[in-house]
Design a protein around this motif. Structure first.
Motif, mmCIF file in Angstrom:
data_model
loop_
_atom_site.group_PDB
_atom_site.id
_atom_site.type_symbol
_atom_site.label_atom_id
_atom_site.label_comp_id
_atom_site.label_asym_id
_atom_site.label_seq_id
_atom_site.Cartn_x
_atom_site.Cartn_y
_atom_site.Cartn_z
ATOM 1 N N ASN A 296 0.835 -1.189 0.000
ATOM 2 C CA ASN A 296 0.000 0.000 0.000
ATOM 3 C C ASN A 296 0.881 1.255 0.000
ATOM 4 N N ASP A 297 0.262 2.390 -0.275
ATOM 5 C CA ASP A 297 0.954 3.671 -0.370
ATOM 6 C C ASP A 297 1.856 3.686 -1.608
ATOM 7 N N TYR A 298 1.340 4.219 -2.674
ATOM 8 C CA TYR A 298 2.058 4.250 -3.937
ATOM 9 C C TYR A 298 1.641 5.506 -4.677
ATOM 10 N N GLY A 299 2.356 5.816 -5.724
ATOM 11 C CA GLY A 299 2.021 6.989 -6.509
ATOM 12 C C GLY A 299 2.725 6.961 -7.848
ATOM 13 N N VAL A 300 2.258 7.819 -8.748
ATOM 14 C CA VAL A 300 2.892 7.964 -10.054
ATOM 15 C C VAL A 300 3.006 9.461 -10.335
ATOM 16 N N LEU A 301 4.132 9.855 -10.941
ATOM 17 C CA LEU A 301 4.422 11.263 -11.209
ATOM 18 C C LEU A 301 4.803 11.415 -12.673
ATOM 19 N N LEU A 302 4.204 12.414 -13.340
ATOM 20 C CA LEU A 302 4.552 12.755 -14.713
ATOM 21 C C LEU A 302 4.981 14.221 -14.731
ATOM 22 N N ARG A 303 6.227 14.488 -15.133
ATOM 23 C CA ARG A 303 6.764 15.847 -15.145
ATOM 24 C C ARG A 303 7.168 16.243 -16.552
ATOM 25 N N ALA A 304 6.882 17.506 -16.908
ATOM 26 C CA ALA A 304 7.418 18.108 -18.124
ATOM 27 C C ALA A 304 8.558 19.024 -17.706
ATOM 28 N N VAL A 305 9.744 18.787 -18.250
ATOM 29 C CA VAL A 305 10.960 19.480 -17.823
ATOM 30 C C VAL A 305 11.695 19.991 -19.054
ATOM 31 N N THR A 306 12.360 21.143 -18.931
ATOM 32 C CA THR A 306 13.203 21.633 -20.013
ATOM 33 C C THR A 306 14.472 20.791 -20.084
ATOM 34 N N GLU A 311 11.640 22.493 -14.165
ATOM 35 C CA GLU A 311 10.311 21.893 -14.267
ATOM 36 C C GLU A 311 9.307 22.897 -14.833
ATOM 37 N N ILE A 312 8.505 22.442 -15.803
ATOM 38 C CA ILE A 312 7.488 23.279 -16.422
ATOM 39 C C ILE A 312 6.137 23.046 -15.757
#
Length: 431
Positions: A296-306, A311-312
């Motif tokens: 349990n306790d999870y996550g997903v991250l999507l980043r737009a970066v130069t 970070e944008i």
């Protein structure tokens, strides 16, 4: 009171409709090249049937599991769409002995994948009798080999009444390995009167490839579900493109608008690159499938970066509890240039946007971390907001005007309703 509730329901429905209109993409990328005229390959489906000794049990509509499967197969074969290339593979159909080594090799293709001769296929199924072991893992490997080649939609439909008896070749691991090859093969599983262990194993196989699991207790359920899955293979779908993200942006593949699949090891990053011109908007979303037992306790991250690491924008989602898929997304509108460009001027250069996919899953020590978990990444580049005041920048698309009109109408309607209510109350008190 009933009328008032209906009015409220209608207003809510209209508001949701406005939001749906606003969130739809304003344009879609399309290929105008010669590939657009290429005929689409016929979808391929292989039915994998368990013919092990346990299929003699008589607990489905008063008949044996084998008889129910044969009846369902006859009905399914009559309804297979003409464009589907169908095959049949068996497991446990030939060796009745106790030699484990021989029993775990007992799988063969009963009918080859190709144009369907219904009479011939039915005749082949009619000869089957419950016989031996349950080598699900080897049968899945054989089915994947039967379906290899080409870019057509591929689907395996596994029908069994028990868990695999040929460990250590775990069929769940086999399914993950098949998915990791990037051949876009989906495995759907059906359990005939399954126990808890069988149900868990079949769910794991299905989840590993993005398929479905169904528990079956009646012949009608079996034939209906198999027919539905075969029809689903014939439906036009977007075929994801297999790609391999990198450990850093500089080495990442450049993606065009489309749907992509990849594998991501727990706790590791994957990087991709997208070119965005001035006046365009990048829209991206990612889904990570928990195809194995995770904490349990999870996550997903999507980043737009130069490319310089700034970070944008980011999108993130977290959870606590069992889930099959967790998703998030982002939007990045790149401002248009103030000055136009003539025919002789150099066109503006595209900005390279780095997309980083990260996850915070963790798993018990007994769970294998390879191959990585399935990742599906959707990328689209569309015309950006026409002006800074365009509410599309806030995720409402170009349906903002309809949403504003509805809000204004609701406000005026509320004022009118309140005035009428006060007038009726004043009249009632007077009389």
């Amino acid at each position: 009171m009933i009328t008032r509730k209906r009015l409220a329901t209608g207003a809510c429905g209209a508001l949701l409709a406005a939001l749906a209109v606003g969130l739809l993409p304003t344009s879609a990328a399309a290929d105008d090249g010669p590939a657009a005229d290429t005929p689409k390959e016929s979808p391929k489906v292989e039915l994998v049937l368990d013919v092990s000794g346990s299929m003699r049990a008589r607990d489905i509509d008063g008949q044996s599991r084998m008889a129910a499967a044969k009846q369902a197969f006859n009905e399914v074969l009559d309804a297979v769409p003409e464009e589907v290339r169908l095959g049949i593979r068996t497991l446990g159909a030939d060796y009745p002995g106790n030699d484990r080594q021989r029993g775990c090799k007992d799988t063969r293709q009963l009918y080859p994948v190709g144009p369907l001769d219904r009479t011939e296929a039915k005749t082949a199924v009619a000869t089957l009798a419950p016989t031996g072991w349950t080598p699900i893992g080897p049968a899945l490997l054989g089915a994947a080999e039967d379906l290899k080649g080409g870019e057509a939609t591929k689907r395996i439909v596994l029908i069994t009444d028990g868990e695999d008896t040929c460990a250590p070749l775990d069929p769940c691991v086999v399914a993950r390995d098949i998915a990791a090859k990037g051949i876009h093969l989906v495995i759907d599983t059906l359990g005939l009167v399954p126990d808890v262990k069988t149900r868990r194993q079949l769910m794991c196989i299905a989840e590993a490839t993005g398929g479905t699991y169904t528990s079956v207790h009646r012949t009608e359920e079996l034939s209906g579900r198999v027919r539905q899955l075969v029809d689903r293979a014939a439906d036009p779908v977007v075929t994801p493109v297999a790609t391999a993200g990198a450990e850093r942006c500089a080495d990442a593949p450049t993606l065009k608008p489309g749907l992509y699949t990849d594998r991501q090891v727990i706790g590791r990053h994957r990087w991709y690159r997208v070119d965005v011109l001035p006046g365009q908007e990048l829209r991206a979303s990612v889904s990570v499938s928990a195809d194995r037992a995770v904490n349990n306790d999870y996550g997903v991250l999507l980043r737009a970066v130069t490319t310089h690491g700034r970070e944008i924008v980011r999108g993130a989602e977290a959870g606590d509890g069992r889930t099959d898929v967790i998703s998030t997304g982002l939007r990045y509108p790149k401002a248009d240039l103030d000055e136009g460009f003539g025919d002789g001027d150099a066109k503006p250069a595209a900005e390279v946007v780095c997309l980083q996919v990260s996850n915070s899953f963790s798993a018990p020590p007994s769970v294998k971390t390879t191959p990585g978990m399935p990742v599906e990444l959707a990328v689209d580049v569309v015309d950006g907001p026409s002006s800074a005041s365009d509410v599309a920048s806030f995720g409402l698309g170009r349906g903002w005007w309809l949403l504003g009109a509805l809000a204004l109408a609701g406000f005026l309607g509320g004022l009118l309703w309140g005035w009428l209510s006060r007038w009726r109350l004043a009249v009632w008190r007077t009389h």
